[in-house]
Scaffold this motif. Structure first.
Motif, PDB file in Angstrom:
ATOM      1  N   LEU A 263       0.834  -1.202   0.000  1.00 54.70           N
ATOM      2  CA  LEU A 263       0.000   0.000   0.000  1.00 54.70           C
ATOM      3  C   LEU A 263       0.868   1.251   0.000  1.00 54.70           C
ATOM      4  CD1 LEU A 263      -2.721   1.504   0.273  1.00 54.70           C
ATOM      5  CD2 LEU A 263      -2.431   1.304   2.757  1.00 54.70           C
ATOM      6  N   LEU A 264       1.891   1.263   0.821  1.00 57.32           N
ATOM      7  CA  LEU A 264       2.786   2.414   0.884  1.00 57.32           C
ATOM      8  C   LEU A 264       3.485   2.626  -0.458  1.00 57.32           C
ATOM      9  CD1 LEU A 264       3.986   4.654   2.631  1.00 57.32           C
ATOM     10  CD2 LEU A 264       5.754   3.030   3.349  1.00 57.32           C
ATOM     11  N   ALA A 265       3.945   1.554  -1.080  1.00 53.36           N
ATOM     12  CA  ALA A 265       4.624   1.667  -2.377  1.00 53.36           C
ATOM     13  C   ALA A 265       3.671   2.216  -3.444  1.00 53.36           C
ATOM     14  CB  ALA A 265       5.183   0.308  -2.799  1.00 53.36           C
ATOM     15  N   ARG A 266       2.447   1.729  -3.484  1.00 53.54           N
ATOM     16  CA  ARG A 266       1.469   2.221  -4.469  1.00 53.54           C
ATOM     17  C   ARG A 266       1.174   3.702  -4.251  1.00 53.54           C
ATOM     18  NH1 ARG A 266      -1.197  -2.379  -2.946  1.00 53.54           N
ATOM     19  NH2 ARG A 266      -2.892  -1.156  -2.019  1.00 53.54           N
ATOM     20  N   THR A 267       1.036   4.089  -2.997  1.00 51.50           N
ATOM     21  CA  THR A 267       0.753   5.489  -2.677  1.00 51.50           C
ATOM     22  C   THR A 267       1.915   6.381  -3.098  1.00 51.50           C
ATOM     23  OG1 THR A 267      -0.612   4.778  -0.820  1.00 51.50           O
ATOM     24  CG2 THR A 267       0.112   7.061  -0.810  1.00 51.50           C
ATOM     25  N   ARG A 268       3.135   5.907  -2.871  1.00 52.59           N
ATOM     26  CA  ARG A 268       4.308   6.693  -3.270  1.00 52.59           C
ATOM     27  C   ARG A 268       4.399   6.826  -4.787  1.00 52.59           C
ATOM     28  NH1 ARG A 268       8.739   4.494   1.106  1.00 52.59           N
ATOM     29  NH2 ARG A 268       8.190   5.976   2.722  1.00 52.59           N
ATOM     30  N   VAL A 269       4.083   5.761  -5.508  1.00 46.42           N
ATOM     31  CA  VAL A 269       4.103   5.826  -6.977  1.00 46.42           C
ATOM     32  C   VAL A 269       3.082   6.858  -7.466  1.00 46.42           C
ATOM     33  CG1 VAL A 269       3.497   4.531  -9.072  1.00 46.42           C
ATOM     34  CG2 VAL A 269       5.037   3.524  -7.376  1.00 46.42           C
ATOM     35  N   GLU A 270       1.882   6.826  -6.901  1.00 46.46           N
ATOM     36  CA  GLU A 270       0.850   7.797  -7.293  1.00 46.46           C
ATOM     37  C   GLU A 270       1.301   9.223  -6.982  1.00 46.46           C
ATOM     38  OE1 GLU A 270      -2.650   6.524  -5.210  1.00 46.46           O
ATOM     39  OE2 GLU A 270      -2.759   4.639  -6.348  1.00 46.46           O
ATOM     40  N   SER A 271       1.889   9.427  -5.814  1.00 47.62           N
ATOM     41  CA  SER A 271       2.367  10.764  -5.443  1.00 47.62           C
ATOM     42  C   SER A 271       3.493  11.220  -6.364  1.00 47.62           C
ATOM     43  CB  SER A 271       2.866  10.774  -3.991  1.00 47.62           C
ATOM     44  OG  SER A 271       1.805  10.514  -3.112  1.00 47.62           O
ATOM     45  N   THR A 272       4.386  10.298  -6.698  1.00 52.51           N
ATOM     46  CA  THR A 272       5.491  10.633  -7.600  1.00 52.51           C
ATOM     47  C   THR A 272       4.959  11.015  -8.977  1.00 52.51           C
ATOM     48  OG1 THR A 272       6.987   9.175  -6.403  1.00 52.51           O
ATOM     49  CG2 THR A 272       7.627   9.780  -8.650  1.00 52.51           C
ATOM     50  N   HIS A 273       3.957  10.299  -9.450  1.00 55.26           N
ATOM     51  CA  HIS A 273       3.369  10.619 -10.766  1.00 55.26           C
ATOM     52  C   HIS A 273       2.706  11.998 -10.739  1.00 55.26           C
ATOM     53  CE1 HIS A 273       3.201   6.216 -12.368  1.00 55.26           C
ATOM     54  NE2 HIS A 273       4.418   6.654 -12.143  1.00 55.26           N
ATOM     55  N   ARG A 274       1.994  12.319  -9.659  1.00 54.20           N
ATOM     56  CA  ARG A 274       1.380  13.650  -9.552  1.00 54.20           C
ATOM     57  C   ARG A 274       2.450  14.735  -9.545  1.00 54.20           C
ATOM     58  NH1 ARG A 274      -1.767  11.111  -5.944  1.00 54.20           N
ATOM     59  NH2 ARG A 274      -0.679  11.990  -4.156  1.00 54.20           N
ATOM     60  N   LEU A 275       3.537  14.499  -8.803  1.00 52.31           N
ATOM     61  CA  LEU A 275       4.623  15.474  -8.755  1.00 52.31           C
ATOM     62  C   LEU A 275       5.289  15.609 -10.124  1.00 52.31           C
ATOM     63  CD1 LEU A 275       6.215  17.420  -6.987  1.00 52.31           C
ATOM     64  CD2 LEU A 275       7.684  15.511  -6.318  1.00 52.31           C
ATOM     65  N   ALA A 276       5.477  14.497 -10.816  1.00 44.75           N
ATOM     66  CA  ALA A 276       6.081  14.540 -12.156  1.00 44.75           C
ATOM     67  C   ALA A 276       5.200  15.334 -13.116  1.00 44.75           C
ATOM     68  CB  ALA A 276       6.307  13.118 -12.674  1.00 44.75           C
ATOM     69  N   ARG A 277       3.887  15.126 -13.042  1.00 45.64           N
ATOM     70  CA  ARG A 277       2.976  15.890 -13.904  1.00 45.64           C
ATOM     71  C   ARG A 277       3.038  17.379 -13.569  1.00 45.64           C
ATOM     72  NH1 ARG A 277      -0.301  11.518 -12.801  1.00 45.64           N
ATOM     73  NH2 ARG A 277      -1.529  12.711 -11.302  1.00 45.64           N
ATOM     74  N   SER A 278       3.143  17.690 -12.289  1.00 51.60           N
ATOM     75  CA  SER A 278       3.167  19.090 -11.866  1.00 51.60           C
ATOM     76  C   SER A 278       4.451  19.800 -12.261  1.00 51.60           C
ATOM     77  CB  SER A 278       2.992  19.191 -10.351  1.00 51.60           C
ATOM     78  OG  SER A 278       1.745  18.683  -9.970  1.00 51.60           O
ATOM     79  N   THR A 279       5.526  19.055 -12.428  1.00 53.02           N
ATOM     80  CA  THR A 279       6.829  19.662 -12.744  1.00 53.02           C
ATOM     81  C   THR A 279       7.304  19.317 -14.151  1.00 53.02           C
ATOM     82  OG1 THR A 279       7.989  17.784 -11.735  1.00 53.02           O
ATOM     83  CG2 THR A 279       7.546  19.701 -10.316  1.00 53.02           C
ATOM     84  N   GLU A 280       6.408  18.804 -14.986  1.00 54.13           N
ATOM     85  CA  GLU A 280       6.835  18.349 -16.312  1.00 54.13           C
ATOM     86  C   GLU A 280       7.426  19.465 -17.173  1.00 54.13           C
ATOM     87  OE1 GLU A 280       3.434  16.471 -17.983  1.00 54.13           O
ATOM     88  OE2 GLU A 280       2.352  18.337 -18.307  1.00 54.13           O
ATOM     89  N   ALA A 281       7.054  20.712 -16.922  1.00 51.53           N
ATOM     90  CA  ALA A 281       7.600  21.824 -17.712  1.00 51.53           C
ATOM     91  C   ALA A 281       8.919  22.347 -17.134  1.00 51.53           C
ATOM     92  CB  ALA A 281       6.582  22.962 -17.781  1.00 51.53           C
ATOM     93  N   TRP A 282       9.335  21.825 -15.991  1.00 54.96           N
ATOM     94  CA  TRP A 282      10.574  22.281 -15.370  1.00 54.96           C
ATOM     95  C   TRP A 282      11.783  21.762 -16.140  1.00 54.96           C
ATOM     96  CZ3 TRP A 282      11.086  22.536  -9.423  1.00 54.96           C
ATOM     97  CH2 TRP A 282       9.958  23.131  -8.864  1.00 54.96           C
ATOM     98  N   ASP A 283      12.818  22.560 -16.100  1.00 53.99           N
ATOM     99  CA  ASP A 283      14.107  22.121 -16.609  1.00 53.99           C
ATOM    100  C   ASP A 283      14.618  21.008 -15.683  1.00 53.99           C
ATOM    101  OD1 ASP A 283      16.598  22.863 -18.335  1.00 53.99           O
ATOM    102  OD2 ASP A 283      17.339  22.745 -16.256  1.00 53.99           O
ATOM    103  N   ARG A 284      15.161  19.944 -16.254  1.00 57.01           N
ATOM    104  CA  ARG A 284      15.630  18.810 -15.434  1.00 57.01           C
ATOM    105  C   ARG A 284      16.708  19.242 -14.444  1.00 57.01           C
ATOM    106  NH1 ARG A 284      13.646  14.081 -15.552  1.00 57.01           N
ATOM    107  NH2 ARG A 284      15.584  12.950 -15.336  1.00 57.01           N
ATOM    108  N   ALA A 285      17.552  20.200 -14.829  1.00 52.67           N
ATOM    109  CA  ALA A 285      18.581  20.687 -13.899  1.00 52.67           C
ATOM    110  C   ALA A 285      17.929  21.355 -12.687  1.00 52.67           C
ATOM    111  CB  ALA A 285      19.528  21.654 -14.602  1.00 52.67           C
TER     112      ALA A 285
END
Length: 169
Positions: free
Chosen positions: A96-118
Motif C-alpha cells: 500500500l505504501l509503495a502504491r501510494t508513493r508511486v501515485e504521489s510521484t506521478h502527480r509530482l512529475a505531472r506538476s513539474t513536467e515543464a521544469w528544466d531537469r537541472a
C-alpha cells in the motif's frame, strides 16, 4: 529580503506543498504516515510510533487497530519488555505504501513536467540537504559532535529524479 524572511518564505512554501496532500482521504493519509514511519524507523513500540508521528497515543492505538484489522501492520510482544509490543508493517502494508508513493510521484512529475531537469535535480538536492542539516541540528549535543559533517553545496547527494511525465494531450 533578509535571511529570516527568506527562511520564513521557505517554511510557508513547504507548508503549502504539504497542504496539497489534503486531496487524499484522511484515512489513507493516516495509514500511509504510520506505515512510512515504520518503514523509515523499523519496528517500533506504539509510544515511539506516536512520538515519531507527533500524534496522541490514543489516536495511534486506534489507527493501529484498523491497520491490523486490514492486515497492513502487525504487533508482537516486545522481548525486552513484556509490557509493551513492537509494531511493524506487513507485506500488504508495504505494498500500500509503495502504491501510494508511486501515485504521489506521478502527480509530482505531472506538476513539474515543464521544469528544466537541472532545476528539478537542484530542488531535490537542496531539499535533501535541508533534511540532512535539520536532522543534524536536532541531534543531542553528544551525538552532534560524532555525526558526520552535513552535505555541502559542492557535493550534493545523489537524488533520484523521476522520469519526465508524458506530455499532456
Amino acid at each position: 529580503m533578509n535571511d529570516e524572511q527568506v527562511l520564513a518564505s521557505v517554511l510557508d512554501s513547504l507548508a503549502a506543498v504539504m497542504e496539497l496532500r489534503r486531496h487524499q482521504p484522511v484515512q489513507l493519509r493516516a495509514r500511509t504516515a504510520m506505515l512510512a514511519a515504520l518503514t523509515r524507523h523499523g519496528e517500533l513500540r506504539v509510544v515511539e510510533l506516536a512520538e515519531h508521528l507527533q500524534v496522541d497515543l490514543s489516536a495511534v492505538s486506534r489507527q493501529l487497530a484498523h491497520l491490523e484489522q486490514d492486515g497492513l501492520a502487525n504487533r508482537r510482544p516486545n522481548p525486552a519488555d513484556g509490557r509493551s509490543c513492537l509494531v511493524s508493517p506487513t507485506e500488504a502494508g508495504l505494498d500500500l505504501l509503495a502504491r501510494t508513493r508511486v501515485e504521489s510521484t506521478h502527480r509530482l512529475a505531472r506538476s513539474t513536467e515543464a521544469w528544466d531537469r537541472a532545476d528539478l535535480r537542484t530542488l531535490a538536492a537542496l531539499l535533501n540537504r535541508l533534511h540532512q542539516d535539520l536532522a543534524h541540528g536536532f541531534l543531542p549535543a553528544a551525538a552532534t559532535a560524532a555525526a558526520p559533517a552535513a552535505t555541502t553545496a559542492s557535493s550534493p547527494p545523489a537524488v533520484p529524479v523521476p522520469p519526465a511525465a508524458p506530455a499532456r494531450p
